[in-house]
Design an enzyme around this catalytic site. Structure first.
Site, PDB file in Angstrom:
ATOM      1  N   TYR A   1      -1.731  -0.758  10.218  1.00  0.00           N
ATOM      2  CA  TYR A   1      -1.648  -1.261   8.837  1.00  0.00           C
ATOM      3  C   TYR A   1      -0.471  -0.611   8.111  1.00  0.00           C
ATOM      4  O   TYR A   1       0.302  -1.293   7.416  1.00  0.00           O
ATOM      5  CB  TYR A   1      -2.960  -0.961   8.120  1.00  0.00           C
ATOM      6  CG  TYR A   1      -3.034  -1.455   6.690  1.00  0.00           C
ATOM      7  CD1 TYR A   1      -3.407  -2.769   6.419  1.00  0.00           C
ATOM      8  CD2 TYR A   1      -2.763  -0.610   5.625  1.00  0.00           C
ATOM      9  CE1 TYR A   1      -3.486  -3.227   5.103  1.00  0.00           C
ATOM     10  CE2 TYR A   1      -2.840  -1.055   4.320  1.00  0.00           C
ATOM     11  CZ  TYR A   1      -3.209  -2.366   4.062  1.00  0.00           C
ATOM     12  OH  TYR A   1      -3.281  -2.801   2.761  1.00  0.00           O
TER      13      TYR A   1
ATOM     14  N   SER B   1       0.836  -1.199   0.000  1.00  0.00           N
ATOM     15  CA  SER B   1       0.000   0.000   0.000  1.00  0.00           C
ATOM     16  C   SER B   1       0.867   1.243   0.000  1.00  0.00           C
ATOM     17  O   SER B   1       1.981   1.235   0.537  1.00  0.00           O
ATOM     18  CB  SER B   1      -0.900   0.019   1.240  1.00  0.00           C
ATOM     19  OG  SER B   1      -1.541   1.273   1.407  1.00  0.00           O
TER      20      SER B   1
END
Length: 297
Positions: free
Chosen positions: A216, A160
């Protein structure tokens, strides 16, 4: 993961004209019972790659396989929970018995417990274990099984943009993680341990960690750093290691919101995993944009 190389063209009609793979080419995709993982398995199977769909839930994994079979596609399935070292050992033992060698590993399995506008670290240990430690342990267990041939084996870590090193506001940690020449596995592990310690102490908000989806983001920063290190360690050894951010994709993690579908994101991911050997880089970070163009950061 910087690059001055020209970016691949993802709009070319001859995208797969330089086909180097065959049915003997073996790919593993983790977390593949739905979303981008399932779409990548489907794309690989459509292109004639022998692909292993893995999922931590056996029932959901088998249902995914059935859905592909209904489309005339044959894939293999084996249960794999990357957050469980014992599950990784069982999977690798099965793979050794079933297949001669591995050509492509797509580390896709990942979790987040936050809504898009939330930022809790309540499940930080699980997020780190699944998104970083799991892919790392699996990769290390499979490294001896890669087919180091002229076509070059490939690892593609689904990541990401939240894991870009610039998301770190702690300048000391950012400097260490960004130093490609001195970066070590120990430094990456120390960063992750420090973050989890800060979470337990309740000090994580003031220690310069990313401000959005903090746990995350840290897990993906660690995965990206490890990918860079692994690429360097295997430079010239017939193993390519790259990262791919699929962008804002319509998956369960985004609660169905996004600028493009999982199939769209997987089409680019499969392309990156199947680049011709002469065009295959290593140590790069690719990102898909809302218009489905792909670039390197």
């Amino acid at each position: 993961m910087e690059s001055k190389e020209p970016e691949p063209s993802f709009s070319s009609p001859s995208l797969y004209s330089s086909r180097w793979w065959s049915k003997d080419t073996v790919a593993i995709v983790t977390g593949a019972n739905k979303g981008i993982g399932l779409s990548m398995v489907k794309r690989f199977a459509e292109l004639g790659v022998t692909v292993i769909l893995t999922a931590r839930d056996t029932e959901r994994g088998l249902k995914a396989v059935e859905s592909l079979m209904a489309q005339g596609l044959h894939v293999h399935f084996f249960r794999l929970d990357v957050s469980d070292p014992d599950s990784i050992k069982t999977f690798v033992s099965w793979f050794r018995l079933k297949f001669r060698a591995l050509d492509i590993l797509v580390n896709n399995a990942a979790v987040s417990f936050n809504e898009l506008d939330e930022n809790s670290v309540e499940h930080a240990e699980t997020v780190i274990k699944t998104n970083f430690h799991g892919p790392k342990l699996l990769t290390e267990a499979l490294l001896p099984l890669f087919r180091l041939s002229p076509s070059t084996s490939r690892i593609l870590n689904i990541t990401s943009r939240l894991g870009h090193f610039d998301k770190l506001r702690n300048t000391k940690i950012k400097s260490i993680i960004s130093d490609e020449e001195k970066l070590s596995e120990e430094q990456i592990d120390n960063m992750v341990s420090l973050f989890l310690s800060n979470v337990k102490q309740g000090t994580w908000k003031s220690q310069g960690w990313p401000e959005i989806w903090t746990d995350y983001s840290v897990s993906k920063i660690a995965l990206n750093a490890y990918s860079k290190l692994l690429a360097k360690q295997n430079q010239g050894c017939g193993l390519s290691v790259n990262c791919y951010c699929p962008g804002f994709t319509q998956t369960s993690m985004t609660r169905g919101r996004g600028t493009h579908t999982a199939d769209d994101a997987a089409a680019i991911g499969a392309m990156l995993a199947l680049l011709p050997p002469q065009e295959l880089p290593t140590g790069k970070f690719y990102i898909a944009h809302s218009n489905l163009a792909c670039s390197k950061l």
